[in-house]
Design an enzyme around this catalytic site. Structure first.
Site, short mmCIF file in Angstrom:
data_model
loop_
_atom_site.label_atom_id
_atom_site.label_comp_id
_atom_site.label_asym_id
_atom_site.label_seq_id
_atom_site.Cartn_x
_atom_site.Cartn_y
_atom_site.Cartn_z
CG ASP B 11 -1.96 -1.03 1.23
OD1 ASP B 11 -2.22 -1.60 0.15
OD2 ASP B 11 -2.55 -1.31 2.28
CG ASP B 130 -11.86 -2.95 -0.29
OD1 ASP B 130 -11.03 -3.83 -0.59
OD2 ASP B 130 -11.68 -1.74 -0.52
#
Lengths: 207, 259
Positions: B11, B130
């Site tokens: 990330d 997600d």
């Protein structure tokens, strides 16, 4: 100079990056004259057979590619490139292809629901015979694959390496004279793959 | 034999690799290029980069970073975060990525999966999702709802239905990133991962919650994932990819052993 044939079919940059890493001059091109004049040719590709054949036709690249293979220029097919050099692909309802390597292209059939199509990831290749492009590479090395279809050469003599997946033990590397082609992506297969690309950059097209 | 993939996920925020817990309280862990090389040389099978703030900040993805990664790694990598349209997909793929991951964009405009697959090939279109666990099993038969924009928005969509639809549209791979498990290092979300991996024909990547090699063994053996994302457990140096693979191999999970 190595010509990387651009026919709107993906993965060209990673091939170029691998050659640049090796310090070898290359050019991504769709210019027939540049392809005809190149010392070596890489014919890569991702995507579907029908669109690939259409693009090759529209861009006038079928004849130059046939010419370079016919005159002995060392040529490396990768992934979809390896499929469209065959005579025929079952993809998209059936597509006549380039006919540079006698054989056809078939689709994997999943023997059970947990076997995923496309094959995506690292799988081993067993050498079917010796080839200069395998120099310094161990038998059963792992390469990176992303594909749902695979080449089925007409003759065993054209099979250079084999891999098992789904319902098939298929030709993951094929070759005929100055033409060599892999179903896997050597340019993204780590050190082993880089070695195969490096071997190609030094190959004179003889077996 | 096709091996199970161990995929470090980086990330990235302001050119730093960062990691939070359940998408919050992120801390910086290192330089993305240096970490990419270390992982590529250390036996990672693939890499994923998410420009995590691009989507929330509504700015384009950091293409220069993608180009730099492409130069230094020789394994496949995917890029996601901040993909807004087909042009963005093209720029990411042209910069050297093998795959492009869409998440929020696909929810807003599912057709982008179909268009992307048609133009670039299904193999390079990854659907990232997600999901978060919910109690309302009438509205959400799978028990999980899709969220977007880094868990900032809920969508009202059922996770399994969305996975099947994305596959039908042409997604070549599905990443199931559990919001509940993200960054907890307490194990993958096995229930939903199994539900999706046994319901779709394309490869499924489990994401969120990896803390020990046993968690990966579980997600491969019990939930039938094709690949497992690692982040915190390896970013911090607590585990190496080689060490994880050794344990997977001993447990009978096929892994790539030479690199």
């Amino acid at each position: 100079m190595i010509a990387i044939v651009d026919y709107k079919a993906g993965n060209l940059t990673s091939v170029k990056l691998a050659l640049e890493y090796l310090g070898v001059a290359c050019e991504i091109t769709r210019d027939p004259d540049v392809i005809r004049g190149a010392e070596r040719v890489i014919f890569p590709g991702d995507g579907a057979a029908a669109a690939a054949m259409e693009h090759l036709n529209e861009l006038g690249l079928l004849a130059p590619l046939k010419d370079v293979v016919a005159k002995g220029t060392p040529t490396l097919g990768i992934c979809l490139g390896t499929q469209v050099i065959c005579d025929w692909s079952d993809e998209d309802g059936g597509v006549p292809c380039m006919g540079l390597l006698p054989g056809k292209v078939k689709k994997f059939i999943a023997p059970d629901p947990l076997c995923k199509i496309p094959q995506m990831g690292w799988n081993t290749m067993k050498f079917a015979r010796k080839h200069p492009l395998f120099d310094g590479i161990e038998d059963d090395s792992e390469f990176y694959f992303i594909h749902s279809y695979y080449p089925v050469p007409e003759s065993r003599d054209l099979v250079m390496g084999e891999t098992q997946y789904a319902d098939a033990t298929f030709a993951s590397a094929v070759g005929k004279g100055n033409l060599f082609a892999t179903q896997f992506h050597p340019e993204r297969s780590g050190r082993v793959g880089v070695r195969l690309v490096e071997n190609f950059t030094k190959w004179n097209g003889q077996c | 034999m096709l091996t199970k993939r161990i995929v470090p996920c980086l990330d990235v925020r302001n050119r730093k690799v960062t990691k939070g817990v359940k998408f919050q309280n992120n801390i910086d862990l290192g330089d993305p290029i240096e970490m990419a090389v270390a992982y590529s040389d250390g036996g990672a099978d693939e890499l994923v980069f998410y420009d995590i703030t691009a989507s929330a900040e509504r700015r384009p993805i950091d293409i220069d970073m993608v180009k730099e990664i492409g130069k230094v790694v020789h394994i496949p990598f995917a890029v996601g975060g901040g993909i807004e349209n087909l042009d963005d997909m093209y720029r990411v793929l042209l910069a050297g990525a093998e795959k492009v991951s869409v998440n929020s964009l696909a929810v807003r405009n599912p057709n982008v999966i179909a268009e992307g697959a048609r133009i670039f090939g299904a193999q390079c279109i990854v659907l990232g999702m997600d999901p978060v666990k919910v109690d309302d099993h009438t509205k959400y038969p799978s028990g999980y709802e899709i969220t977007t924009r880094g868990f900032r928005e809920r969508t009202g969509m059922d996770a399994l239905e969305w996975a099947k639809r994305a596959q039908d549209l042409g997604a070549g791979e599905i990443v199931v990133n559990s919001v509940d498990a993200d960054g907890t290092r307490a194990g993958f979300e096995l229930t939903l991962t199994k539900l999706i991996s046994t319901s779709v024909g394309v490869p499924v990547v489990a994401s969120g919650g990896a803390g020990t090699p046993q968690h990966l063994i579980d997600v491969f053996k019990l939930a039938h994932a094709d690949a497992g994302i690692v982040a915190s457990m390896t970013h911090t140096g607590d585990y190496t990819i080689a060490g994880i693979k050794k344990e997977l191999d001993a447990a009978g999970v096929p892994v790539r052993k030479k690199w």
